[in-house]
Scaffold this motif. Sequence first.
Motif, short mmCIF file in Angstrom:
data_model
loop_
_atom_site.label_atom_id
_atom_site.label_comp_id
_atom_site.label_asym_id
_atom_site.label_seq_id
_atom_site.Cartn_x
_atom_site.Cartn_y
_atom_site.Cartn_z
N LEU A 132 -2.63 -2.01 -5.39
CA LEU A 132 -2.75 -1.25 -4.48
C LEU A 132 -4.60 -1.09 -4.83
N PRO A 133 -4.86 -1.16 -3.26
CA PRO A 133 -6.61 -1.25 -3.53
C PRO A 133 -6.59 0.49 -3.40
N MET A 134 -6.64 1.58 -4.52
CA MET A 134 -7.07 2.75 -3.79
C MET A 134 -7.31 3.80 -5.07
N ASP A 135 -7.86 4.76 -5.00
CA ASP A 135 -8.42 5.53 -5.79
C ASP A 135 -7.10 6.17 -6.86
N TYR A 151 -4.01 9.28 -6.33
CA TYR A 151 -3.54 8.49 -5.43
C TYR A 151 -2.43 7.58 -6.04
N HIS A 203 1.75 8.45 -5.50
CA HIS A 203 2.77 8.42 -4.64
C HIS A 203 3.58 6.09 -5.56
N TYR A 204 2.86 6.31 -5.84
CA TYR A 204 3.52 4.70 -6.03
C TYR A 204 3.34 4.30 -7.50
N ARG A 244 11.22 9.74 -5.52
CA ARG A 244 11.97 11.03 -5.19
C ARG A 244 13.15 11.18 -4.04
N GLU A 285 3.64 -8.41 3.98
CA GLU A 285 3.31 -7.34 4.97
C GLU A 285 3.21 -8.37 6.84
N LEU A 331 6.04 -2.75 10.45
CA LEU A 331 5.30 -3.32 9.49
C LEU A 331 6.81 -3.36 8.67
N TYR A 366 11.30 -1.99 7.64
CA TYR A 366 9.59 -0.74 7.03
C TYR A 366 10.96 0.53 6.75
N VAL A 367 9.61 1.45 6.02
CA VAL A 367 10.66 2.65 5.96
C VAL A 367 10.74 3.77 6.56
#
Lengths: 613, 613
Positions: free
Chosen positions: A198-201, A204, A208-209, A246, A462, A469, A490-491
């Motif tokens: 996933l393209p993120m910091d 983060y 979460h992931y 969680r 997606e 989504l 979707y969640v």
Amino acid sequence: MRRSIATVSLSGSLADKLTAVGAAGFDGVEIFENDLLGSDMSPEDVRRRAADLGLTIDLYQPFRDFEAVPPDLLAAGLRRAEHKFAVMERLGATRLLVCSNVSAAAIDDDMLAAEQLGLLAERAAEHGIEIAYEALAWGRHVDDYFHAWQIVRTADHPNLGMCLDSFHILARDVDPYAIRTIPGNKIFFLQLADAPALPMDVLYWSRHYRCFPGQGDLDVTGLVDHVLRTGYDGPLSLEVFNDIFRQAAAMRTAQDAMRSLIALEEGVAQRAGGSASASGALPPPVVPTGFAFAELAAPSAGPVGEVLGALGFVRGGRHTGKPVELWEQGAARILVNSGSAEGQDGPALGAIGLETPDPAASVKRAEALLAPVLPRLRGPQDAPLDAVAAPDGTEVFFCRTARPDHSSWTDDFAQDRSPAGAATGEITHIDHVALTQPWHHFDEASLFYRSVLGLRPHDSLELPDPYGLMRSRAVSTEDGGVRVALNVAYVGAHDGRDDLAWQHVALASADIVATARRMRAAGAATLVVPDNYYDDLEARYDLGAERHLLLRELGLLYDRDDRGEFLHFYTATIGRVFFEIVQRTGGYRGYGAANAPVRLAAQHARRTRRAPH
Amino acid sequence: MRRSIATVSLSGSLADKLTAVGAAGFDGVEIFENDLLGSDMSPEDVRRRAADLGLTIDLYQPFRDFEAVPPDLLAAGLRRAEHKFAVMERLGATRLLVCSNVSAAAIDDDMLAAEQLGLLAERAAEHGIEIAYEALAWGRHVDDYFHAWQIVRTADHPNLGMCLDSFHILARDVDPYAIRTIPGNKIFFLQLADAPALPMDVLYWSRHYRCFPGQGDLDVTGLVDHVLRTGYDGPLSLEVFNDIFRQAAAMRTAQDAMRSLIALEEGVAQRAGGSASASGALPPPVVPTGFAFAELAAPSAGPVGEVLGALGFVRGGRHTGKPVELWEQGAARILVNSGSAEGQDGPALGAIGLETPDPAASVKRAEALLAPVLPRLRGPQDAPLDAVAAPDGTEVFFCRTARPDHSSWTDDFAQDRSPAGAATGEITHIDHVALTQPWHHFDEASLFYRSVLGLRPHDSLELPDPYGLMRSRAVSTEDGGVRVALNVAYVGAHDGRDDLAWQHVALASADIVATARRMRAAGAATLVVPDNYYDDLEARYDLGAERHLLLRELGLLYDRDDRGEFLHFYTATIGRVFFEIVQRTGGYRGYGAANAPVRLAAQHARRTRRAPH
């Protein structure tokens, strides 16, 4: 290898987490500090409870922002450490995770870091405690394992070693190869997590992931291989921060975690050149070669039979002991079971049969990977069945259909040709099945099909549905003989909405135009595709006026990739189920995902229009 | 300004979306192509339906990957465009959004891009269509508006102009100031979206986390100010891709969107130096100065009264027409309403009263921002009430308590001093209330409190609850006279779990140690904080042995920031509600978030332990 898991990976109270970890068969546990702080169990209670469950407490974590600081902060850090050592003694834990400093107060001075970590290790030694130093991927000055290793090597204290974490290393694309240069006895702990690309910091992403090894896109297997080559013999310990885990049931997540480790160990053994069975008695995967059948549970066989009849199927048999019909065409077989409780709300896809070279071996593999094995004998006269339950409850049967070397499920069916005789349509086989997963079990399902059946996961997509989504990920054999599309609503989707649990069976046609015309001639309903779709298709592709007209007239959808073309259409939805008819040409590998939004919108519209009746 | 919204911002079918956009009072709509493709409405149907709803079709979008390509792709692109022009003519749309090319086939040649866009504009002109060229933040060669403007300027065609999008500009931190150099008549369209500051790739961020202006962290107001200074007089149009809005009810989202635009226009007018009321007749905010009361609905007044009594409250009055008790201490007033339907499942926080300088003006403001106004007169003898409903259903009353210039809600209460006389405790006022929001309405709530009441939003926090990550965001007046903590249960939490909807009232104590002792003396239950918390507190802070012992003995939680300290404890939970007692010293500004995980774990544990009874 010993297997361990951090309490933060699971949902619930500390007591719930320990129970789940014990029940899933782990050897040890990492106590995540926040789980202890919120618990009314004393450290002594936790120690006793873990011992009762057969669990060792392998790590206490995390201890933050300690090293490379000015003297006043060092004094505060040592004071803090003494308090933690006291807690650890009460817990019976002998290893403390120290994360590289992230605070603005940290000084970029490796010698200072080494000196202060050495001092901490010296204090720890007085309590019989070891310090495992970990480079956080977002550490202020120390953010990769090799840098951390330079500091640990400089400090040169027997009670100071490394904690390696697959996420922190692989998420930053740090080359793990140099792990091999670290002496195994200086690697005090190994934490494992995977993650989807996933393209993120990275912080983060980490919070979460993360997911269990084999559920994401990181090469955790390769990393473990490097670590084991150092002679490391501590636990393989899972440490996963995941928003969904969680809130999911802890017992189930813990079992999913255990499946991940079992499969990981096999992968590591294969990577290391050993055979899988040599490593840990995990029976090797028995890759299925095709679909034997798909079974729909339905309140009555009528409506499904009408659709199948219109598609050119014939009813080829009836089960000798149960109200189950067998519909056949080419190698495609559909069972319609009107005696099952789950079918009472309308047809649902309850089971799939897979052709395998060795059904008993397939079950052994699945059982070793914690799949519930279903009873072999269902009725006194029935042929014995080899079957397990998939995470979403779908029953997976392992079959050798009509082979001389094995009993066949078809033996339970008495021949029952309809007056029309043999099937005359264009359907050749089941192309794929699409199974909708509960949103909080998507990763589990993907790991199940990958590890149990040896299917290869494709990219996660997606798909915009009008109401959210959807995620979709296909798993398949290399040759495409078995393809399963795993879809997830979707969640947060409401459980009660039946349109979120659509399942479908895709049937391959050798001549989809003929099949569409056959449906039309039989007066059978197909999904109406909006004209706007065809206007857009003409804009996107120049297929010639005649072909565009044909697609529009017959309601066929079109896609293509760099290898070939894909034509498909859908029957009306009956209960939770519909059929898709597909024709692949020239090696097209996909599932028509580009058309999924239009298909979903049309299916919802149909639902909406039906509502007033 | 004309107000518009893209259909992609809303959930449902195209027909549903148009209805919602019309009902919310928009002037126009952008048709997102996928919404049309999946619809069985013909373009002519859409045109008629929009006209019936009083909506103009302001934009058709998006047209992708057109410019700066080799000749064969140019020909295909022009062919594709002619098909789209035909659809637009049927729709009655005269403006087409062209996004900067993201494909690998795009050539980094601005002259070529200008030439080909000029050609497209020339073809468009034949159909009376204008091309609005937008720089996607992830465009292959053109990724900022100023670059796009150079190309548009070079092409110099009357039918070619700019589409500016606040997200694409602000998400990449491109300085928007140069917008002022673009002639207003060359800005063909303005799309607006906000987004929370999240550390991730801009494409991923854009696709999942956009929100309406005022709900995120981007300076959309400043951007609009720049655009309006060019003389742009087209619509302000919202274009939001948001995972949650995709699944929320379209009517409600559209209204939330409209509130966002109304508030945005006020902000722009203020930024431009005009007064708010001059700009669009939006009454100015009337900032509340404190809490007048909090009202709990309860099946009976007893259990809540017992807790309040133990805290030193006295029952000061009874409503003259309804079973409502008024409990008082200092300036803290709690109403206990045992005649309300919503209280029947156990106490719930149903209403808050806010002191404002002008209750009628507060209501006017709220009404202009689309809050439902509640009936002024509830009973024939009652004092008139000024109240609106917040998004989560909480009733917000605007009060002037016991002031000579205004009727007071207290006039409806007959004095009813308990035998003990005036309250003698340490509670001085309501410090804050915490309202739990449904997970899909969190952004809406934050914008409501910000725009309607003029409260300032604080940072959004993530708090680990044993069963999931909770989000929390406080809004407050500058002086802290009114503070509201908005909490949201984790995405996908099950509606049925009452522990996810906890609400609480935090009461400020001038001497929290005395209040805790008072509770203890009265035998009232407080939340038991685990010993492990205090062990950790001693590790983290050196407060002196005596103070640590006192905190532990009385079950007080401790936090501090750079300004001061925070002590707090909790009563037992009754129904959905509990009280928090807080003491702030030295200007502490937070809400004890560091202790929230321990508090939540303790509350869940309490729930769990109670379950067997």
